[in-house]
Design a protein around this motif. Sequence first.
Motif, mmCIF file in Angstrom:
data_model
loop_
_atom_site.group_PDB
_atom_site.id
_atom_site.type_symbol
_atom_site.label_atom_id
_atom_site.label_comp_id
_atom_site.label_asym_id
_atom_site.label_seq_id
_atom_site.Cartn_x
_atom_site.Cartn_y
_atom_site.Cartn_z
ATOM 1 N N ALA A 110 14.279 16.003 -106.102
ATOM 2 C CA ALA A 110 15.585 16.537 -106.499
ATOM 3 C C ALA A 110 16.023 16.083 -107.886
ATOM 4 O O ALA A 110 16.863 16.723 -108.517
ATOM 5 N N CYS A 111 15.485 14.977 -108.388
ATOM 6 C CA CYS A 111 15.949 14.464 -109.685
ATOM 7 C C CYS A 111 15.712 15.519 -110.769
ATOM 8 O O CYS A 111 14.579 15.913 -111.015
ATOM 9 N N PRO A 112 16.779 15.976 -111.428
ATOM 10 C CA PRO A 112 16.642 17.092 -112.372
ATOM 11 C C PRO A 112 15.800 16.763 -113.606
ATOM 12 O O PRO A 112 15.276 17.657 -114.254
ATOM 13 N N THR A 113 15.717 15.482 -113.932
ATOM 14 C CA THR A 113 15.019 15.125 -115.164
ATOM 15 C C THR A 113 13.647 14.504 -114.901
ATOM 16 O O THR A 113 12.962 14.115 -115.850
ATOM 17 N N GLY A 114 13.269 14.372 -113.639
ATOM 18 C CA GLY A 114 11.979 13.727 -113.322
ATOM 19 C C GLY A 114 11.985 12.252 -113.684
ATOM 20 O O GLY A 114 10.963 11.688 -114.076
ATOM 21 N N ALA A 115 13.168 11.620 -113.547
ATOM 22 C CA ALA A 115 13.291 10.216 -113.978
ATOM 23 C C ALA A 115 12.619 9.242 -113.015
ATOM 24 O O ALA A 115 12.307 8.120 -113.403
ATOM 25 N N ILE A 116 12.426 9.664 -111.747
ATOM 26 C CA ILE A 116 11.821 8.735 -110.776
ATOM 27 C C ILE A 116 10.306 8.881 -110.913
ATOM 28 O O ILE A 116 9.686 9.791 -110.377
ATOM 29 N N LYS A 117 9.744 7.978 -111.697
ATOM 30 C CA LYS A 117 8.348 8.103 -112.111
ATOM 31 C C LYS A 117 7.369 7.726 -111.013
ATOM 32 O O LYS A 117 6.242 8.197 -110.988
ATOM 33 N N VAL A 165 10.704 3.387 -109.090
ATOM 34 C CA VAL A 165 10.668 3.166 -110.544
ATOM 35 C C VAL A 165 11.403 4.301 -111.273
ATOM 36 O O VAL A 165 10.924 5.434 -111.326
ATOM 37 N N VAL A 166 12.579 3.962 -111.805
ATOM 38 C CA VAL A 166 13.375 4.966 -112.521
ATOM 39 C C VAL A 166 13.295 4.694 -114.023
ATOM 40 O O VAL A 166 13.579 3.582 -114.471
ATOM 41 N N ASP A 167 12.899 5.697 -114.767
ATOM 42 C CA ASP A 167 12.854 5.576 -116.227
ATOM 43 C C ASP A 167 14.261 5.846 -116.763
ATOM 44 O O ASP A 167 14.722 6.995 -116.755
ATOM 45 N N LEU A 190 15.367 8.717 -119.022
ATOM 46 C CA LEU A 190 15.515 10.082 -118.515
ATOM 47 C C LEU A 190 16.669 10.221 -117.525
ATOM 48 O O LEU A 190 17.024 11.339 -117.151
ATOM 49 N N CYS A 191 17.195 9.095 -117.082
ATOM 50 C CA CYS A 191 18.184 9.137 -115.989
ATOM 51 C C CYS A 191 19.561 9.562 -116.517
ATOM 52 O O CYS A 191 20.068 9.014 -117.499
ATOM 53 N N ILE A 192 20.156 10.528 -115.843
ATOM 54 C CA ILE A 192 21.461 11.055 -116.282
ATOM 55 C C ILE A 192 22.532 9.957 -116.258
ATOM 56 O O ILE A 192 23.447 9.944 -117.085
ATOM 57 N N SER A 193 22.406 9.020 -115.328
ATOM 58 C CA SER A 193 23.374 7.920 -115.298
ATOM 59 C C SER A 193 23.321 7.139 -116.607
ATOM 60 O O SER A 193 24.354 6.828 -117.202
ATOM 61 N N TYR A 194 22.114 6.810 -117.046
ATOM 62 C CA TYR A 194 21.984 6.099 -118.321
ATOM 63 C C TYR A 194 22.452 6.992 -119.478
ATOM 64 O O TYR A 194 23.234 6.565 -120.338
ATOM 65 N N GLY A 246 27.709 9.804 -115.046
ATOM 66 C CA GLY A 246 26.808 9.365 -113.981
ATOM 67 C C GLY A 246 26.129 10.524 -113.283
ATOM 68 O O GLY A 246 26.173 11.672 -113.765
ATOM 69 N N CYS A 247 25.509 10.222 -112.162
ATOM 70 C CA CYS A 247 24.769 11.232 -111.390
ATOM 71 C C CYS A 247 24.531 10.646 -109.998
ATOM 72 O O CYS A 247 24.205 9.472 -109.867
ATOM 73 N N ASP A 248 24.726 11.484 -108.990
ATOM 74 C CA ASP A 248 24.539 11.013 -107.596
ATOM 75 C C ASP A 248 23.410 11.740 -106.882
ATOM 76 O O ASP A 248 23.228 11.541 -105.685
ATOM 77 N N ILE A 249 22.696 12.592 -107.589
ATOM 78 C CA ILE A 249 21.793 13.517 -106.886
ATOM 79 C C ILE A 249 20.787 12.798 -105.994
ATOM 80 O O ILE A 249 20.578 13.173 -104.839
ATOM 81 N N CYS A 250 20.164 11.713 -106.526
ATOM 82 C CA CYS A 250 19.127 11.067 -105.709
ATOM 83 C C CYS A 250 19.728 10.321 -104.522
ATOM 84 O O CYS A 250 19.014 9.942 -103.597
ATOM 85 N N GLN A 251 21.032 10.117 -104.518
ATOM 86 C CA GLN A 251 21.675 9.522 -103.340
ATOM 87 C C GLN A 251 22.165 10.624 -102.399
ATOM 88 O O GLN A 251 22.140 10.468 -101.190
HETATM 89 FE FE1 SF4 Z 1 17.506 11.293 -111.340
HETATM 90 FE FE2 SF4 Z 1 20.198 11.437 -111.221
HETATM 91 FE FE3 SF4 Z 1 18.865 9.687 -109.693
HETATM 92 FE FE4 SF4 Z 1 18.987 9.305 -112.375
HETATM 93 S S1 SF4 Z 1 20.733 9.236 -110.913
HETATM 94 S S2 SF4 Z 1 17.185 9.081 -111.054
HETATM 95 S S3 SF4 Z 1 18.915 11.476 -113.052
HETATM 96 S S4 SF4 Z 1 18.749 11.957 -109.572
#
Ligand code: SF4
Length: 411
Positions: free
Chosen positions: A207-214, A218-220, A223-227, A250-255
Amino acid sequence: MTEARDTEHKGHTEGAEARRVLEELARERGFDLVGVARAEPLVRGGERLRQWQEAGMSADMGYMQRPPERLSDPRALQKSARSVVSLGVSYYPGDHPESAGGGRVARYAWGRDYHEVIKGRLFELRSELEERLGVRIKARGFTDAVPLLERSAAQNAGLGFFGRNACLISQKAGSYFFIADLLVDLDLPVDEQGEGTCGRCTRCMSACPTGAIKAPGVVDARLCISYLTIENAGEIPRDLRPKVGDWAFGCDICQEVCPYNKTKAARSRWPEFSAEAGAGPYLDIPGTLAIRDDTEFERRFSGTPLTRPGRAGMLRNCCVSAGNQRDAGYVPALAGCLREDGSPLVRGHAAWALGRIGGAEAAAALEESVMKEEDGWVLEEVRLALEELGEAEEKPGGAAEDATGRDGRIE
Ligand code: SF4
């Protein structure tokens, strides 16, 4: 009380009874999760941090680039610490109302600034504990404001396990909770390390829109919208902007997609974290884009977590959110930013958003800017926006054709 008597007295108060009193008081103070670990270096957490840093995934967050041995040692923060008490506070305020619109805000930031709110209650907890145990306690309390791997400390104290989205997930409460810690010079009975598993679920990674969960856990940050919308002081890279969707903070998608949250998250009992206590689930985009100075920004958002990116950062985010929603109603506010905002960061992102929304009024604002703009980076954004408008006109359906859903989030 003298040092010797203090120590002797503590001998009677440490152990199961002290632990029972601590739990009772913590729950009375509104903490949902309570766990204890020995104040020893967080070996596994330190190693995870080292690998993450070496891969360059901490972006430019200076506080996360400190040596792992410092960030993973509770005694580096308080020499006398014997135990780490980890506490969890649900901030879950419910879900974003679908009928509303604007710049989407991550749930943890709907209400008051959690640092201040939680710190106050930690001090109260310490005082009550001293009173009930009849002993002076050297303690240091904090939440997300000192250099310690708090999630690792909380895992050690049994609060939860690391999910594939790198959040600490409690089998009882999901992951919408703040972590607070109290380092104390008491020897308290400790908990088993937090256990659990995501099983075969990879919903957050997909679901992560940016593919941040590598990789699992491990979150890059780059790429993370929160960062990108909170800690990042510079531009949001052009290729990532469309993926930010309507998020403004921020972003809650992965939660949101996590099954533990769907079944276990209970609403926060703290009124300070409700939507009514702060800015709520959506920002008024035209209103925010009209803020031209820091004083007004502080007046609007002080006491909430939304001050973190600063005025220019927040307006940048609102530009991106507006551009992704492709709502022509935002054009006058974006044109105002491009014409008169003092920050090139804001003007450049406003140009991008105007190019994405399109229409005669957006084109006119961009063309006017070509004549007046002096900043080279902003001029480049304006040129690219005009190019996008030209291309959109050539396509059937024009700028309205989009890969995003109704609310601007990538489907
Ligand atoms: Fe991806 Fe959003 Fe989770 Fe960051 S907070 S890892 S952008 S889904």
